[in-house]
Design a protein around this motif. Structure first.
Motif: not given
Length: 859
Positions: A308-314, A373-374, A838-847
């Motif tokens: 959740a707290s990681t950013v990745f740039t390719t 990374s989210h 259908l996809v899973p759903h949760h409030e804390h999924l950033q993506r």
């Protein structure tokens, strides 16, 4: 003979000049023209000899000269002015971040294998490092609380020279850290601060160094210290991108795992970590281990908080350019980490595989970063699309346009690359705010007010200086190579300070096609040797030491440039670095770029050239796609964005070389030499102004870092904090939910889909869709049902897709089957189609596709 004791010798400066030492150790001087002038003014020759290194220079200036300067009122006034501005900058509390965000808990750690901050700190190789350096500078200007993390290389990247045949040779001079603008980090008792990292042959110690970059810091790790008795350990930080794959994994373990420990050692814990290219991706594993140890979390719980707290740039759109390690090396160097994380071998290796169950797949650092990374982005809009296609295997079953990789287009730190002359012109006509808010379009709109005469004369001075510099460097190259006296004398006559000058400078990889301009030798010779409207080329760049095809491209250019009559029109300048780059982007008329689309992720050298008034002539790839779409009059495009298969490369080269020659012959050369009675190329100058006005605010790291902060850092910070608050209660819930989803998902299914599609519909109506969905023991709020719809193309695929959520209308019985309803709006005529997924759903999924799970109806 090794010394019995070591000690440091510091410059002995008169009291009135002591502030210069403080100034020298903060790289803010590198983007302050007056500060640079202050050091150059001390002793111009020594400034060049020390490679623009103020720390080394202060230790070498003769005491007599220092005494003279200490008595010069004008010099002392300049010292006071520069130092006062420097101190005011560092104390300022009214930055963009302070005004717009002002979050005291927010901290970013920016990890990169290289940083190009200034030429006298040679820990960079090219574009990736220069971008990282510009990122740090803009973060400082914007007040973003960011710390850089990297390695301090004893030799850095190689220095280039060419042999008599034009073949690249490499040398590796040693860096003396004690004469560079950096300092060892000391503990309260005066001892060096260091960290230890586990390796298969024993622990390795790394000493920590600090570089001040304006208001922020860069922490660098160095293993070439006495505590490491084995040469293999001391050599970890020897060369940038040197050695074999075992050397690389040793470096990347230190960069990622050691980097996290380095931040802990100085008491600076980030709330967000930014992985700049995959080299540092092991940092996510170390953070997971820390969270498990400190919070008593399971691997899955800690992984949720870290991702959740990681950013990745390719940065690499070429599959082969992304770092991969053999399973043997991963087992050898990371088995201890696997045991700490409590993972099976297969589960651990699956973190670095697109198909986590494929035992034959190697371990990819990019895949590891993607999985942990989210927030993930490419470095231009086109590169984002290319990356989504490249890495779609990490999210099987997901349409490529929904793969969760976005884009943040690169930029440049404008003040670091603008010439002194042009900066003065900007000050007069744009006002001083262009330095502080370089992404403000209203400021750059005033470029229209710059008189054509002043802009052109300023540009001509820079071209003249480039030509003079090229002659000096060429002469030095010839002397070093043992050339004849007549050859050396001819160096004083190469290039014409008034001719149309084209620059081509970059890493010499085959896909960049450095020899495309030589595709038709007779045609290019006619352009070069036209007595009335001549053109000339300046080439520069390095090939990787192991890239023989890249080296051969350099050799071909050099050999062509030695042809009779040609040698005064083409030069290849050795040892491309930040000094040479600055002269080139500030002095050329045209910046040429000829990559095979879409293999250039972004590119920033053309941005630097445009900021200095040059025009780009480029294939529509990377950043140039966005610039050219913004306004096609900011330069010229080679082709129309076509892409060719690998077996069409010869045909592609022929087509694009023809386009390049035609543009030069029919557009570029005539426009440059179209002069009025005042000898001004007014049409050309108008294009210069247009390019500066459009591109300067758009391609600025000021804009870029704001985007990273607002779109990536802050969301990651907030989500990470939310997951870790209250003893990581939300992370525990999310991990438990994910385990529950993965256990039940195989039983989730779409039993039936009903929609009235037998009759034609009219624009403005809706198609009602009903579906019977078995949730397999999950609750309706845990599964998101969607109608996926759009026009159907000739291949029978849904094109330009959109989605609409479906609502749960109630239970259809006791077997866990529910009815979902949704609609497809009919907004345009033609053949359309829909699917249900259908996809899973949760409030804390950033993506929303972070789980990688998706089920498509097949009934």
């Amino acid at each position: 003979m090794r010394p019995l004791r070591t000690f440091n010798v510091l410059p002995a400066l008169p009291d009135v000049l002591k502030p210069l030492e403080q100034l020298a150790y903060n790289l803010r001087w590198s983007w302050d023209h007056e500060a640079v002038d202050l050091f150059r003014r001390m002793e111009p020759t020594l400034w060049e000899e020390t490679y623009h290194n103020p720390v080394l220079m202060l230790g070498r200036v003769k005491q007599k000269r220092l005494a003279q300067l200490a008595s010069e009122d004008g010099y002392l006034a300049q010292v006071e002015r520069v130092v006062t501005r420097h101190q005011s900058y560092n104390k300022e509390k009214n930055s963009w971040f302070d005004k717009e965000i002002n979050n005291p808990d927010f901290r970013v750690a920016y990890f990169s294998a290289e940083f190009g901050l200034t030429e006298c700190l040679p820990i960079y190789s090219g574009g990736l490092g220069i971008l990282a350096g510009d990122h740090l500078k803009s973060a400082s200007n914007l007040g973003v609380p960011l710390t850089g993390v990297g390695l301090l290389y004893q030799q850095g990247y190689f220095r280039q020279y060419l042999n008599e045949d034009g073949w690249q040779q490499e040398r590796y001079p040693e860096n003396d850290f004690y004469t560079l603008p950096l300092q060892p980090i000391k503990s309260e008792d005066g001892s060096d601060v260091s960290i230890t990292v586990e390796y298969p042959d024993g622990p390795v110690v790394a000493r920590l160094w600090r570089v001040h970059v304006g208001k922020i810091q860069l922490i660098l790790m160095d293993t070439n210290i006495p505590e490491n008795t084995r040469a293999i350990d001391r050599d970890i930080t020897d060369q940038l991108y040197g050695g074999d794959m075992e050397t690389r994994i040793r470096q990347e373990v230190l960069l990622g795992i050691g980097g996290v420990r380095a931040l802990e050692a100085i008491g600076w814990r980030p709330s967000v970590c930014h992985i700049n290219e995959g080299h540092s991706a092991f940092l996510a594993l170390e953070r997971i281990r820390m969270f498990m140890n400190e919070g008593g979390l399971t691997f899955e719980e800690a992984k949720e908080a870290v991702a959740a707290s990681t950013v990745f740039t390719t940065h690499t759109p070429v599959p082969a350019g992304n770092e991969v390690f053999s399973i043997e090396l991963i087992d050898k160097y990371l088995s201890w980490m696997r045991h700490k994380l409590g993972l099976s071998r297969d589960n651990f290796l699956g973190l670095g595989r697109q198909d986590s169950t494929n035992s034959k797949e190697t371990f990819s650092m990019t895949v590891l970063a993607l999985r942990l990374s989210h927030s993930v982005n490419g470095v231009s809009r086109l590169h984002g699309a290319v990356s989504r296609d490249m890495w779609r295997g990490v999210w099987p079953g997901l349409p490529v346009d929904e793969v969760p990789i976005t884009s943040i287009t690169n930029g440049i730190h404008t003040r670091s690359w603008i010439s002194h002359d042009l900066a003065g012109l900007y000050d007069r006509y744009l006002g001083p705010r262009w330095r502080e808010v370089p992404a403000d379009e209203t400021i750059w709109d005033r470029v229209k007010d710059i008189p054509a005469e002043e802009l052109w004369r300023t540009h001509e001075r820079r071209r003249e200086r480039l030509v003079a510099f090229a002659r000096r460097r060429l002469k030095k190259q010839l002397i070093s190579r043992g050339a004849t006296a007549s050859e050396i004398a001819m160096a004083d006559e190469v290039l014409n300070p008034e001719a149309l000058t084209i620059g081509f400078a970059r890493r010499f990889a085959t896909y960049k096609r450095g020899t495309l301009i030589l595709h038709d030798l007779q045609r290019i010779e006619r352009l070069l040797l036209n007595a009335d409207r001549p053109i000339q080329f300046i080439f520069a760049g390095k090939a990787h030491p192991a890239d023989n095809p890249g080296k051969d491209i350099i050799r071909q250019i050099v050999r062509f440039a030695r042809g009779e009559g040609i040698r005064s029109h083409i030069v290849f300048i050795e040892d491309y670095d930040m000094v040479l780059a600055r002269y080139l982007v500030q002095g050329v008329d045209i910046w040429l770029n000829t990559p095979r689309r879409p293999m250039e992720a972004s590119g920033t050298s053309g941005m630097k050239a445009t900021a200095n008034g040059a025009l780009n002539l480029s294939v529509l790839d990377g950043w140039w796609v966005e610039a050219y779409e913004a306004d096609p009059l900011v330069g010229w495009a080679i082709g129309h964005g076509e892409e060719y298969s690998a077996d069409q490369s010869a045909y592609q080269d022929a087509v694009e070389a023809e386009a390049l020659y035609t543009i030069l012959e029919e557009e570029v050369v005539p426009l440059f030499y179209a002069r009025g009675r005042d000898d001004l190329p007014r049409g050309w100058i108008e294009r210069m102004k247009r390019a500066m006005r459009i591109c300067c605010p758009l391609f600025s790291t000021n804009r870029m870092v704001k985007e990273y902060t607002s779109n990536a850092y802050i969301p990651s910070h907030l989500l990470g904090k939310e997951l870790l608050d209250s003893e990581a209660a939300a992370a525990k819930r999310l991990a438990a939910w994910r385990a529950r989803i993965e256990a039940h998902w195989p039983r989730v299914a779409v039993r039936a889909v009903d929609a009235e599609t037998r009759k034609d519909l009219t624009v403005g109506t809706e198609l009602n869709v009903r579906a019977a969905i078995a949730l397999g023991g999950l609750n309706p709020e845990e599964v998101l049902a969607e109608v996926y719809y759009g026009p159907v193309n000739a291949a029978g695929q849904i094109d330009r897709s959109l989605t609409q959520p479906m609502k749960c209308a109630g239970s259809l019985g006791s077997d866990g089957t529910y009815e979902y309803v949704g609609t497809v709006p009919c907004q345009e005529s033609g053949r359309h189609g829909f699917a249900v997924r259908l996809v899973p759903h949760h409030e804390h999924l950033q993506r929303r596709h972070a789980t990688g799970l998706i089920h498509w109806a097949d009934v």
